[in-house]
Motif scaffolding. Structure first.
Motif, mmCIF file in Angstrom:
data_model
loop_
_atom_site.group_PDB
_atom_site.id
_atom_site.type_symbol
_atom_site.label_atom_id
_atom_site.label_comp_id
_atom_site.label_asym_id
_atom_site.label_seq_id
_atom_site.Cartn_x
_atom_site.Cartn_y
_atom_site.Cartn_z
ATOM 1 N N GLU A 24 3.778 14.233 -13.612
ATOM 2 C CA GLU A 24 2.850 14.705 -14.380
ATOM 3 C C GLU A 24 1.872 16.256 -14.229
ATOM 4 O O GLU A 24 2.249 17.237 -14.996
ATOM 5 N N GLU A 25 2.497 17.133 -13.162
ATOM 6 C CA GLU A 25 3.025 18.325 -12.104
ATOM 7 C C GLU A 25 3.951 18.907 -12.780
ATOM 8 O O GLU A 25 3.642 19.704 -13.470
ATOM 9 N N TYR A 68 0.655 -1.359 0.407
ATOM 10 C CA TYR A 68 -0.209 0.309 0.199
ATOM 11 C C TYR A 68 0.589 1.657 0.427
ATOM 12 O O TYR A 68 0.217 2.133 -0.989
ATOM 13 N N GLN A 69 2.300 1.458 0.922
ATOM 14 C CA GLN A 69 2.794 2.561 0.630
ATOM 15 C C GLN A 69 3.589 2.666 -0.391
ATOM 16 O O GLN A 69 3.978 3.967 -0.999
ATOM 17 N N ASP A 127 1.277 6.563 -6.767
ATOM 18 C CA ASP A 127 1.153 7.222 -7.186
ATOM 19 C C ASP A 127 0.998 8.727 -7.003
ATOM 20 O O ASP A 127 1.171 9.925 -7.951
ATOM 21 N N GLN A 128 1.767 8.890 -5.657
ATOM 22 C CA GLN A 128 2.649 10.321 -5.145
ATOM 23 C C GLN A 128 3.149 10.737 -6.738
ATOM 24 O O GLN A 128 3.359 12.260 -7.121
ATOM 25 N N GLN A 129 4.207 9.858 -7.008
ATOM 26 C CA GLN A 129 5.518 9.449 -7.940
ATOM 27 C C GLN A 129 4.979 10.434 -9.467
ATOM 28 O O GLN A 129 5.309 11.397 -9.993
#
Length: 275
Positions: free
Chosen positions: A93-94, A79-80, A86-88
């Motif tokens: 994308e940002e 999960y981590q 996902d955060q990466q």
């Protein structure tokens, strides 16, 4: 006495049984001795037994607990890790979005810079065209001046009856002496014209080497879209002389009568600019 649970012998009793509750798991030894009416005691007899733990305290249960704990840790790790991925991905994308916006800003800035440069060039060309127009008007005025002088000389000749008036002729000669600057004015005009129109005169002379200086002047005047009357005043010739010059220029440029001379010279300038 129950070794492993009791620490001392129980009181003497006529009961022939002993109850124990909530015995912890483990190995035990139950010892018993008896006493008769005379008070004689027997030797102790022993009975060994084992109390098994409940199922949730067995070795297999502990292994199961271990696997469950490891499984929970593994799920937390997964999960981590997925959360980190996902955060990466969101961060990448940002970053891509910010990079794209930055490129758009750069492109917008470059377009603004190009627009400013074009506006500056247009302003410079407009200013230089103004100078050219001013120079052309000055030449026109010179042509008119020469025409006036010719008329004045004709009038004096008629009135003098063959005898020239010295003072008036001296005045005319002073005026005529100032016209020695005509060639210098034309050279300055040609330099300005070439600078504004991307070496038009030099390029057309290079492509059509048979053109005379007078025909080069005519090309410049026609490129400025001057009328035959204005050109006649500049050259101090008649409008008919200008028309003859245009006809000879067409022959040297090898263009048909259907082709507009101004359009030809304008397109010739544009082709040189593209090249």
């Amino acid at each position: 006495m129950l070794n492993g649970f009791d620490t001392y012998w129980s009181e003497w009793s006529k009961k022939s049984e002993k109850e124990y509750t909530n015995l912890p798991p483990g190995e035990y030894e139950f010892r018993v001795r008896a006493k008769n009416n005379l008070g004689n005691e027997s030797s102790a007899k022993a009975y060994r037994f084992v109390v098994l733990p409940p199922w949730f305290q067995t070795t297999w249960a502990y292994f199961t607990y271990l696997f469950l704990i490891l499984g929970i840790f593994y799920l937390i790790y997964r999960y981590q890790k997925q959360l980190f991925l996902d955060q990466q991905q969101k961060y990448e994308e940002e970053q891509k979005r910010l990079t794209y916006l930055h490129e758009l800003e750069l492109e917008k800035s470059e377009k603004e810079i190009v627009q400013l440069r074009n506006e500056k060039l247009e302003a410079e060309i407009e200013f230089k065209n103004t100078e050219l127009a001013s120079t052309a008007m000055h030449l026109v005025q010179k042509g008119e001046l020469l025409g006036n002088i010719k008329e004045e000389m004709s009038r004096i000749k008629k009135n003098a009856n063959g005898h020239a008036a010295p003072d008036e002729f001296k005045k005319i000669m002073r005026i005529l002496s100032e016209e020695n600057k005509m060639d210098k004015d034309w050279e300055q005009f040609a330099q300005h014209f070439d600078h504004v129109h991307s070496d038009f005169l030099s390029n057309i002379k290079l492509k059509f080497p048979t053109l005379s200086p007078h025909e080069l002047k005519l090309c410049a005047y026609l490129r400025m879209n001057l009328s035959s009357k204005e050109i006649a005043q500049l050259e101090s010739i008649s409008v008919r002389g200008v028309e003859i010059g245009r006809y000879r220029l067409r022959k040297k440029l090898k263009i048909s009568t259907e082709t507009n001379l101004f359009d030809f010279l304008l397109n010739f300038s544009s082709e040189k600019l593209k090249a």
